[in-house]
Design a protein around this motif. Structure first.
Motif, mmCIF file in Angstrom:
data_model
loop_
_atom_site.group_PDB
_atom_site.id
_atom_site.type_symbol
_atom_site.label_atom_id
_atom_site.label_comp_id
_atom_site.label_asym_id
_atom_site.label_seq_id
_atom_site.Cartn_x
_atom_site.Cartn_y
_atom_site.Cartn_z
ATOM 1 N N ASN A 89 0.843 -1.384 -0.030
ATOM 2 C CA ASN A 89 -0.006 0.063 -0.192
ATOM 3 C C ASN A 89 0.844 1.216 -0.088
ATOM 4 O O ASN A 89 0.530 2.271 -0.616
ATOM 5 C CB ASN A 89 -1.037 0.006 1.512
ATOM 6 C CG ASN A 89 -2.100 -1.105 1.097
ATOM 7 O OD1 ASN A 89 -2.139 -1.466 0.037
ATOM 8 N ND2 ASN A 89 -2.381 -1.539 2.233
ATOM 9 N N GLU A 90 1.852 1.305 0.654
ATOM 10 C CA GLU A 90 2.733 2.450 0.737
ATOM 11 C C GLU A 90 3.317 2.546 -0.678
ATOM 12 O O GLU A 90 3.774 3.616 -1.077
ATOM 13 C CB GLU A 90 4.026 2.173 1.869
ATOM 14 C CG GLU A 90 3.500 2.194 3.323
ATOM 15 C CD GLU A 90 4.523 1.837 4.247
ATOM 16 O OE1 GLU A 90 4.289 2.390 5.467
ATOM 17 O OE2 GLU A 90 5.272 1.270 4.159
ATOM 18 N N ALA A 91 4.075 1.387 -1.170
ATOM 19 C CA ALA A 91 4.704 1.502 -2.315
ATOM 20 C C ALA A 91 3.766 2.152 -3.422
ATOM 21 O O ALA A 91 4.069 2.806 -4.338
ATOM 22 C CB ALA A 91 4.968 -0.036 -2.948
ATOM 23 N N HIS A 111 5.003 -6.633 -1.358
ATOM 24 C CA HIS A 111 5.886 -5.853 -0.189
ATOM 25 C C HIS A 111 7.361 -5.861 -0.840
ATOM 26 O O HIS A 111 7.715 -6.604 -1.496
ATOM 27 C CB HIS A 111 5.513 -6.580 0.786
ATOM 28 C CG HIS A 111 4.094 -7.030 1.278
ATOM 29 N ND1 HIS A 111 3.431 -5.736 1.713
ATOM 30 C CD2 HIS A 111 3.485 -7.986 1.728
ATOM 31 C CE1 HIS A 111 2.086 -5.994 2.258
ATOM 32 N NE2 HIS A 111 2.221 -7.553 2.329
ATOM 33 N N ALA A 112 7.825 -5.113 0.070
ATOM 34 C CA ALA A 112 9.014 -4.733 -0.368
ATOM 35 C C ALA A 112 10.206 -4.367 0.545
ATOM 36 O O ALA A 112 9.600 -3.832 1.677
ATOM 37 C CB ALA A 112 9.544 -3.764 -1.451
ATOM 38 N N LEU A 120 -7.461 0.984 -11.021
ATOM 39 C CA LEU A 120 -7.005 -0.343 -10.312
ATOM 40 C C LEU A 120 -8.149 -0.552 -9.120
ATOM 41 O O LEU A 120 -8.473 -1.538 -8.788
ATOM 42 C CB LEU A 120 -5.803 0.068 -9.653
ATOM 43 C CG LEU A 120 -4.534 0.239 -10.652
ATOM 44 C CD1 LEU A 120 -3.507 0.569 -9.997
ATOM 45 C CD2 LEU A 120 -4.458 -0.951 -11.416
ATOM 46 N N GLY A 121 -8.763 0.606 -8.634
ATOM 47 C CA GLY A 121 -9.672 0.531 -7.728
ATOM 48 C C GLY A 121 -9.187 -0.024 -6.411
ATOM 49 O O GLY A 121 -8.086 0.231 -5.911
ATOM 50 N N ASP A 122 -9.693 -1.263 -5.984
ATOM 51 C CA ASP A 122 -8.782 -2.031 -4.713
ATOM 52 C C ASP A 122 -7.768 -2.958 -5.174
ATOM 53 O O ASP A 122 -6.993 -3.773 -4.466
ATOM 54 C CB ASP A 122 -10.085 -2.811 -3.839
ATOM 55 C CG ASP A 122 -11.131 -1.910 -3.415
ATOM 56 O OD1 ASP A 122 -10.715 -0.625 -3.115
ATOM 57 O OD2 ASP A 122 -12.221 -2.144 -3.092
ATOM 58 N N ASP A 123 -7.666 -3.289 -6.369
ATOM 59 C CA ASP A 123 -6.688 -4.176 -6.918
ATOM 60 C C ASP A 123 -5.265 -3.261 -6.894
ATOM 61 O O ASP A 123 -5.024 -2.319 -7.366
ATOM 62 C CB ASP A 123 -6.816 -4.362 -8.490
ATOM 63 C CG ASP A 123 -5.774 -5.514 -8.911
ATOM 64 O OD1 ASP A 123 -5.099 -6.283 -7.994
ATOM 65 O OD2 ASP A 123 -5.818 -5.683 -10.221
#
Length: 305
Positions: A96-98, A125-126, A117-120
């Motif tokens: 989410n941050e990325a 993660h990184a 994109l919506g919720d997609d």
């Protein structure tokens, strides 16, 4: 030589260019092309060197995890990465941050992408991993790649290798083209001046018969070659700076991490180098044509006196 004589010789040089303006234009065009290609190849190599230096100075690695890795498993992978001897620090970047960072970087276009994109969220993660010793970059990168759940890392060594190959190819091709155009430039400049000398051969013969030295005869034609070189250098440097500023702006817009060398820091260097190279080409071309002409007219004349 008096000032009036020097002024006369300079005027003759300008007159020669105007009298053979078609050939003069061809000389300028070819020489400008030669200078542009040379300058472009040099600037490309300098920027490639800077890009590689930036990558060498990087002391961090971006580590991307598999798409199916959850937050809890990502935390375990982070602890495993942190235990490596050359790892100084790890910073977890959730998907989410990325995504938010990516949308912010896009600006107004980011809102359009978010709506699509919506919720997609396709990003994984990184981790941002800081290294203690950048000289152990490849070894540490290999160790991180072997950890279960790691999808890929940013491997700058591959990019550096690719840039090195491209730089080598550009240098080789550039040298071949520049050598070819340099020979063509000298040929056209020398023939431009030779045409002028041939059209004024009667005047030159009269001047020699009344005691004019080879140096006095030679100067107007050397001035002609130098002027052609100066014009070519000025045009070539101006065009190169315009093209470079546009390309540099486009590249920095596409690759935010890389900033090309600012135009302002190389402008005077390019202008002075191009002017000097233009004068050199013009002078050499003039000397070639003058030498051949005077030797043809009188083989016993030493044109270097």
């Amino acid at each position: 030589m008096t000032f009036s004589s020097l002024l006369y010789l300079l005027k003759e040089g300008f007159r020669n260019i105007w009298s053979n303006r078609t050939m003069s234009l061809a000389s300028v065009g070819v020489l400008v092309s030669c200078l542009l290609l040379t300058g472009a190849a040099v600037l490309f190599s300098i920027n490639v060197g800077q890009a590689m230096q930036v990558m060498e100075d990087q002391n961090s690695i971006s580590v991307y995890l598999n798409d199916d890795v959850g937050t809890a498993e990502a935390a375990m992978i982070g602890r495993e990465i942190a235990q490596l001897p050359n790892v100084q620090d790890t910073v977890f970047v959730s998907k989410n941050e990325a995504m938010q960072e990516y949308l912010d970087a896009l600006g107004e276009d980011g809102q359009v992408l978010e709506d699509l994109l919506g919720d997609d969220n396709p990003l994984p993660h990184a981790y941002r991993v800081s290294l203690r010793d950048v000289s152990l970059y490849q070894e540490t990168a290999d160790q991180i790649s072997q950890i279960d759940g790691v999808y890929r890392i940013n491997d700058y060594t591959e990019v550096a290798s690719m840039l090195t190959r491209i730089d080598f190819l550009v240098r080789i091709v550039g040298i071949v083209i520049v050598v070819f155009l340099a020979v063509v430039s000298l040929f056209i400049i020398s023939n431009t001046i030779r045409v002028t000398m041939f059209s004024r051969r009667l005047e030159i013969s009269i001047m020699k018969s009344v005691g004019a030295t080879n140096g006095f005869i030679r100067i107007p034609f050397l001035v002609e070659g130098m002027i052609l070189g100066l014009i070519s250098g000025a045009l070539g440097s101006g065009l190169l700076l315009i093209i470079y500023s546009q390309v540099a702006g486009a590249v920095s817009g596409i690759i935010a991490a890389f900033q090309p060398i600012p135009t302002s820091s190389i402008a005077w260097w390019i202008v002075l180098t191009f002017l000097a190279a233009g004068v050199l080409f013009g002078t050499v071309g003039g000397l070639i044509s003058i030498s051949k002409f005077l030797k043809k007219e009188r083989g016993e004349i030493n044109v270097w006196k």
